[in-house]
Design an enzyme around this catalytic site. Structure first.
Site, PDB file in Angstrom:
ATOM      1  N   THR A 122       0.844  -1.191   0.000  1.00  0.00           N
ATOM      2  CA  THR A 122       0.000   0.000   0.000  1.00  0.00           C
ATOM      3  C   THR A 122       0.884   1.247   0.000  1.00  0.00           C
ATOM      4  O   THR A 122       1.708   1.431   0.896  1.00  0.00           O
ATOM      5  CB  THR A 122      -0.912   0.005   1.229  1.00  0.00           C
ATOM      6  N   GLU A 147      -2.463  -4.896  -2.945  1.00  0.00           N
ATOM      7  CA  GLU A 147      -2.900  -6.157  -2.340  1.00  0.00           C
ATOM      8  C   GLU A 147      -4.145  -5.931  -1.495  1.00  0.00           C
ATOM      9  O   GLU A 147      -4.346  -4.849  -0.945  1.00  0.00           O
ATOM     10  CB  GLU A 147      -1.763  -6.750  -1.496  1.00  0.00           C
ATOM     11  N   PHE A 247     -18.419  -7.090   8.557  1.00  0.00           N
ATOM     12  CA  PHE A 247     -17.968  -5.910   9.299  1.00  0.00           C
ATOM     13  C   PHE A 247     -19.125  -5.194   9.995  1.00  0.00           C
ATOM     14  O   PHE A 247     -19.149  -3.975  10.098  1.00  0.00           O
ATOM     15  CB  PHE A 247     -17.214  -4.949   8.370  1.00  0.00           C
ATOM     16  N   ALA A 249     -20.085  -6.480  13.116  1.00  0.00           N
ATOM     17  CA  ALA A 249     -20.004  -7.002  14.484  1.00  0.00           C
ATOM     18  C   ALA A 249     -19.309  -5.970  15.363  1.00  0.00           C
ATOM     19  O   ALA A 249     -18.182  -5.564  15.074  1.00  0.00           O
ATOM     20  CB  ALA A 249     -19.239  -8.320  14.506  1.00  0.00           C
ATOM     21  N   GLY A 251     -17.307  -4.384  18.662  1.00  0.00           N
ATOM     22  CA  GLY A 251     -16.176  -4.917  19.405  1.00  0.00           C
ATOM     23  C   GLY A 251     -15.439  -3.819  20.148  1.00  0.00           C
ATOM     24  O   GLY A 251     -15.950  -2.702  20.301  1.00  0.00           O
ATOM     25  N   CYS A 258      -3.312  -2.668   9.039  1.00  0.00           N
ATOM     26  CA  CYS A 258      -3.824  -1.975   7.850  1.00  0.00           C
ATOM     27  C   CYS A 258      -4.790  -0.835   8.150  1.00  0.00           C
ATOM     28  O   CYS A 258      -4.545   0.306   7.738  1.00  0.00           O
ATOM     29  CB  CYS A 258      -4.492  -2.982   6.920  1.00  0.00           C
TER      30      CYS A 258
END
Length: 436
Positions: A122, A147, A247, A249, A251, A258
């Site tokens: 990146t 990537e 994505f 959930a 937490g 990243c």
């Protein structure tokens, strides 16, 4: 057609790329400056905990399609060279391109004419456009090929990608088509675009995921206030094809190698361009406050007050890595919460299936046996969503704990099963469940 591919950098991205390109039938030479790492990889010893990676490295070595070296000169005959170099955040959050800017001019003095130079790591928007100047040559085509590898799924993601992004100026150039052909065995759709769009697409993807995670964490807080259940709300949302279930959930926050780095880089890029990216800036702020929300929940569970003292309280932590399936501690929200609990005076014992110690954090005693985290504990806190935590003998944990209460920051555990074992359960965005 098999190509001779050079990989510069044997880190997470570089090693995965090298092993997978060899698996796809190419001859791969992977160069890294770390002599001890090169020696280990040459013996088939892979330190990265990634499913399937060690096996691919071993197969490539056995087939003589994969080799490791410290000598850049061995890249002279390469048809394509992929730059898989670290671009860590500088103190101000901008990507540090120091390693890339050091290595690329060396390659410019080495590579044979026509070799395609590919940015895989990146990099900031505009890096591909800068590379001919850094290379000092105009006979080395440059391609941006970002990537999209998830830790714990990197081999799967490389060999079965959702899409392959290839950027050149102009788009869909002969060099772009050469890079795209490497991925033909995967059957993935190829996005052929300009280099700036390819580079921005990587940042945009990760930043969107960060926004989505922060959104659901705020939603969880709202559910707690209204007596709703964020699991039901997010399940309903996820059934909408425009949103999807991934994505969603809640937490203790997002982290890893990243998302924090890429959101910071994109915010700096937006600021430099004079664009107010307020929604992303707010997502970062939401993430920063998640650790405080978790600590307040622990205080409430232990003392009955969100401001109660944790001085001397024994707290057991389940999970330290930033997510399940990896031992990566970089920007781990679990470690951030542990640090806050330690500053509050708590005595911490932790277990993680992939983490044996926490360098530089003596306040956390890491144990191999998950049952030791419950010994005399005032509360257990689930911080990483390892599925094996569901299979623990929770009745045994309850018998060992001083107070049988678990703060489940990942909503990983079954509240009914915990209640049967004698545990009170405190989830995120859910109603707390007390012992029967």
């Amino acid at each position: 057609m098999a190509e001779h591919i050079g990989i510069v950098g044997a880190g997470y991205v570089g090693l995965t790329s090298a092993a997978c390109f060899a698996r796809l039938g190419h001859r791969v030479t992977c160069v890294d400056a770390d002599e001890s790492k090169v020696d280990e990889l040459g013996r088939g010893e892979v330190a990265i905990a990634e499913p399937g990676l060690a096996e691919l490295v071993g197969q490539g070595l056995a087939d003589r399609t994969l080799s490791f070296t410290t000598a850049q000169a061995e890249l002279y005959g390469a048809d394509l060279v992929f730059l898989c170099l670290p671009t860590p955040p500088a103190e101000d959050g901008r990507p540090d391109l120091g390693v890339l800017e050091q290595v690329v001019p060396q390659l410019g003095r080495l590579l044979r004419p026509g070799c395609v130079v590919v940015t895989k790591s990146t990099v900031p928007v505009g890096t591909a456009a800068r590379l001919p100047h850094l290379l000092g040559r105009d006979d080395l085509p440059v391609v941006a090929n970002p990537e999209f590898l998830r830790e714990g799924h990197a081999v799967e993601d490389f060999l079965h990608p959702d899409r392959v992004v290839v950027g050149t100026d102009p788009a869909d150039s002969p060099a772009a088509r050469r890079v795209a052909r490497l991925y033909e065995p995967t059957g993935a759709p190829v996005v052929a675009t300009d280099s700036a769009s390819a580079e921005l697409a990587k940042y945009a993807s990760n930043a969107f995921l960060a926004v989505k995670l922060s959104y659901v964490n705020v939603l969880a807080e709202l559910c707690e206030r209204f007596g709703a259940d964020v699991r039901e709300v997010s399940r309903t949302m996820g059934l909408d094809a425009r949103i999807g279930p991934e994505f969603l959930a809640p937490g203790p926050g997002w982290g890893g190698s990243c998302l924090p780095k890429d959101t910071s880089a994109l915010l700096h890029a937006a600021e430099a361009a004079g664009v107010d990216f307020a929604i992303l800036r707010d997502a970062v702020r939401v993430n920063a406050r998640q650790r405080a929300r978790v600590v307040r929940a622990v205080r409430q569970a232990v003392t009955g007050s969100p401001a109660g003292s944790l001085a001397g309280a024994r707290i057991g932590l389940l999970g330290l890595a930033f997510k399940a399936g990896t031992g990566d501690l970089r920007d781990s929200p679990a470690l951030a919460v542990a640090a806050e609990l330690a500053r509050a005076g708590a005595e911490l014992t932790a277990h993680d299936p992939a983490v044996g110690c926490v360098p530089g954090m003596s306040a956390v005693q890491v144990v191999d046996d998950p049952y030791l985290v419950a010994k005399d504990a005032a509360a257990l806190v689930v911080l990483t969503e390892w599925p094996e935590f569901r299979d623990l003998d929770w009745a045994r944990l309850a018998a060992s704990a001083d107070r049988a209460i678990v703060v489940d920051t990942r909503n990983l555990l079954d509240p009914d099963a915990l209640a049967d074992a004698g545990f009170a359960h405190v989830g995120v965005g859910t109603r707390s469940r007390r012992q029967p």
